[in-house]
Scaffold this active site. Structure first.
Site, PDB file in Angstrom:
ATOM      1  N   ASP A 153       0.831  -1.201   0.000  1.00  0.00           N
ATOM      2  CA  ASP A 153       0.000   0.000   0.000  1.00  0.00           C
ATOM      3  C   ASP A 153       0.872   1.260   0.000  1.00  0.00           C
ATOM      4  O   ASP A 153       1.861   1.336   0.723  1.00  0.00           O
ATOM      5  CB  ASP A 153      -0.868  -0.047   1.273  1.00  0.00           C
ATOM      6  CG  ASP A 153      -1.770   1.149   1.406  1.00  0.00           C
ATOM      7  OD1 ASP A 153      -2.745   1.223   0.656  1.00  0.00           O
ATOM      8  OD2 ASP A 153      -1.492   2.020   2.262  1.00  0.00           O
ATOM      9  N   GLU A 207       1.389  -0.501  -5.101  1.00  0.00           N
ATOM     10  CA  GLU A 207       0.320   0.469  -5.332  1.00  0.00           C
ATOM     11  C   GLU A 207       0.989   1.827  -5.481  1.00  0.00           C
ATOM     12  O   GLU A 207       1.378   2.449  -4.508  1.00  0.00           O
ATOM     13  CB  GLU A 207      -0.679   0.512  -4.166  1.00  0.00           C
ATOM     14  CG  GLU A 207      -1.882   1.370  -4.499  1.00  0.00           C
ATOM     15  CD  GLU A 207      -2.333   2.332  -3.402  1.00  0.00           C
ATOM     16  OE1 GLU A 207      -3.373   2.981  -3.584  1.00  0.00           O
ATOM     17  OE2 GLU A 207      -1.657   2.468  -2.356  1.00  0.00           O
TER      18      GLU A 207
HETATM   19  C1  NOJ Z   1      -4.321   3.387  -0.123  1.00  0.00           C
HETATM   20  C2  NOJ Z   1      -5.550   2.593   0.165  1.00  0.00           C
HETATM   21  O1  NOJ Z   1      -5.989   1.971  -1.026  1.00  0.00           O
HETATM   22  C3  NOJ Z   1      -6.596   3.526   0.725  1.00  0.00           C
HETATM   23  O2  NOJ Z   1      -7.814   2.858   0.918  1.00  0.00           O
HETATM   24  C4  NOJ Z   1      -6.090   4.113   2.005  1.00  0.00           C
HETATM   25  O3  NOJ Z   1      -7.024   5.055   2.495  1.00  0.00           O
HETATM   26  C5  NOJ Z   1      -4.743   4.804   1.789  1.00  0.00           C
HETATM   27  N1  NOJ Z   1      -3.825   3.945   1.109  1.00  0.00           N
HETATM   28  C6  NOJ Z   1      -4.141   5.226   3.097  1.00  0.00           C
HETATM   29  O4  NOJ Z   1      -3.857   4.114   3.863  1.00  0.00           O
END
Ligand code: NOJ
Length: 570
Positions: A213, A255
């Site tokens: 993430d 991501e």
């Molecule tokens: C990316 C995640 O996909 C999202 O849902 C989240 O709010 C942010 N990172 C922060 O953690």
């Protein structure tokens, strides 16, 4: 780097490039099935639906965070990385889920938010109260909130600064996302060790990989903008080397909401690899743009740009996920057009994006849903489905933030859509009851009973895709056409020559975004005199003529996947 080392996990096939052939399915534990009637989905509930997912053709699950958390950001605010939120289950239940998935040759990818923790995490509590203690440097502290003014704010709806003042430590801490999510300090070696140990903990439990993430944001510097800075890549190289050494065959997915050329850096190189996969962010909003504008040019443009990536690296393609449909990768002009088409009610917007599900975005048009899925399943990269989109589930824009599209899965027309036996008022989020998407109408049970339902259609496309390795492993080459509404490309695969026995093949994919039937001339000189055959029913199509020109007619918002008889002898 070599992929010759055998990867043998119980129940799983030995395909080193499994992630390039896989169809992924993002599923929120909280929203799938509540097995114990407490109002929240749980791991046992998810495990009970693995047969359904196998039937659908899913090869890998992506499970967003299910760790201990105050749930102020859907679980991306972790307060203990080694504990499962009791509402979701136990470590033993997680192990059971992984075992059952592997028995079905299905992989399990979990989400790891490493950039930040919840402010409830013990590390943060100790860091704020004991600056000289072992966790004093675990976060990014400063006496001023004026450092790094060029680092952009991501959650523009809620945050005015990337700094927040902590009254206990009497300093500011840096946060890339919500102010209750302090960023970890990756300049501190102990943070690396702690993160490596968390990764090992979950790999020991059998997971097949991680979605990393918010991975560009690990490091900040005075010179950079805090996105993909050099030490972030150094860290990823070290993490990958550890995973390859200690857990060969497990994967890392980045991501990184950036342009492919920048994202490509997150794959690293053959000599110094980083992530196996990364999401393709720019292509997604352009699919939605083309559907309304009837213009394919923006898709043609981004798909024609060649980004060099290692041969083993793969893109993740998606239409929707648990976040807003982000419009960060389109120009201001396009963004405004898309807000007009898709988010005409201000409640539909969130940050720089649109917080709606796929079917409502496409106004429940079956033609558009099919066209969008046909793109998802034929673009270069592995498709990631979002739970519920296979039945065209709706959303609830009256819920806060991105909860609008995180409502319970609709299984049946019964109470709580068959998601839970709890009192309806006790559900963590209510089931959708809108006129068009009401669970009494949109649910798995009724779509299973209708052979022409969206669910059966999606399943069929998945299976056709999986029968043709060109989709997962082949190259993509955009062709010239004489029609502004048409996108045409060839997926070509030379065959692996390995024990998997893949044959060379070429597939021509043609999509019309026109709102009326059209006729198009496609230029394909290198395909002159080749025969074409529909990939679904096997029907013969007109051949490409001796000048390499193909003339096709397409119905409103429709597509073809055509087998190219290049490798056959006539
Ligand atoms: C990316 C995640 O996909 C999202 O849902 C989240 O709010 C942010 N990172 C922060 O953690």
């Amino acid at each position: 780097m070599s992929f010759t080392a055998p990867i043998q996990l119980p129940g799983l096939t030995r395909d080193p490039l499994w992630y390039r052939r896989s169809v992924f399915y993002e599923v929120l534990v909280s929203a799938y099935v509540d097995s114990n009637g407490d109002g929240s989905g749980d791991l046992q509930g998810l495990a009970s639906k693995l047969d359904y997912l196998q039937w659908l053709g899913i090869d890998a699950l992506w499970i967003p965070p299910f760790f201990q958390s105050p749930l102020r950001d859907g679980g991306y605010d972790v307060s203990d990385y080694r504990a499962i939120l009791p509402d979701f289950g136990t470590i033993d239940e997680f192990k059971d889920l992984v075992r059952k998935a592997h028995e079905r040759n299905m992989r399990v990818i979990i989400d790891l938010p490493l950039n930040h923790t919840s402010d409830q995490h013990d590390w943060f509590q100790q860091s704020r109260s004991d600056p000289e203690g072992p966790y004093g440097d675990f976060y990014v502290w400063s006496d001023t909130d004026e450092k790094w003014p060029d680092i952009r704010i991501i959650f523009t709806d809620t945050e005015e600064s990337n700094w927040a003042f902590d009254p206990v430590r009497r300093q500011f801490y840096f946060h890339r996302f919500f102010s209750h999510q302090p960023d970890l300090n990756f300049n501190h070696p102990a943070v690396h060790e702690a993160v490596f140990d968390i990764v090992r903990f979950w790999l020991d439990l059998g997971v097949d990989g991680f979605r990393l993430d918010a991975i560009p944001y690990l490091y900040e510097s005075d010179e950079g903008n805090g996105e993909g800075e050099p030490p972030t890549h150094e860290f990823l190289k070290e993490l990958r080397a550890m995973v390859d050494r200690e857990y060969p065959g497990r994967i890392m997915i980045a991501e990184a909401n950036q342009w492919p050329k920048e994202v490509a850096a997150f794959f690293g190189t053959d000599e110094e690899p980083e992530c196996h996969m990364a999401f393709d962010f720019p292509v997604m909003p352009r699919i939605f743009y083309s559907l309304r504008s009837q213009q394919a040019d923006e898709l043609v443009r981004v798909l024609s740009e060649v980004t060099d990536i290692p041969s083993w690296a793969g893109w993740g393609v998606f239409l929707r996920n648990h976040d807003e449909l982000t419009l960060e990768m389109v120009s201001e002009e396009y963004r405004q057009a898309m807000y007009g088409w898709y988010a005409y009610d201000p409640r539909m917007r969130a940050n720089v994006g649109i917080r709606r599900r796929l079917a409502p975005l496409l106004d429940n048009s079956r033609a558009e849903l099919e066209l969008a899925h046909a793109l998802l399943f034929s673009l270069a990269g592995s498709p990631f489905l979002y739970y519920g989109d296979e039945i065209g589930m709706g959303d609830n824009i009256w819920l806060d933030d991105r909860d609008s599209s995180r409502t319970p899965m609709q299984w049946t027309p019964d109470r709580n859509a068959g998601f839970s036996s709890a009192d309806p008022g006790k559900l963590t989020l209510p089931v959708v009851q809108s006129l068009v998407y009401n669970y009494s109408v949109v649910n798995v049970e009724s779509q299973l009973a209708q052979s022409r339902s969206l669910l059966h259609w999606v399943r069929n496309v998945i299976h056709v895709r999986k029968a043709h390795p060109a989709f997962g492993l082949g190259s993509l080459r955009v062709l010239q056409t004489d029609h502004e509404s048409v996108l045409a490309f060839v997926r070509s695969y030379e065959g692996s020559g390995t024990h998997f026995g893949d044959q060379p093949e070429d597939v021509l994919c043609v999509f019309s975004f026109g709102h009326n039937p059209i006729s198009v001339r496609i230029e394909a000189p290198e395909l002159a005199n080749t025969r074409l055959q529909d990939l679904f029913g096997g029907g013969a199509f007109p051949s490409v003529d001796e000048d390499g020109v193909l003339t096709l007619t397409l119905a409103t918002q429709s597509f073809y996947w055509l087998h190219i008889g290049r490798h056959e002898q006539y």
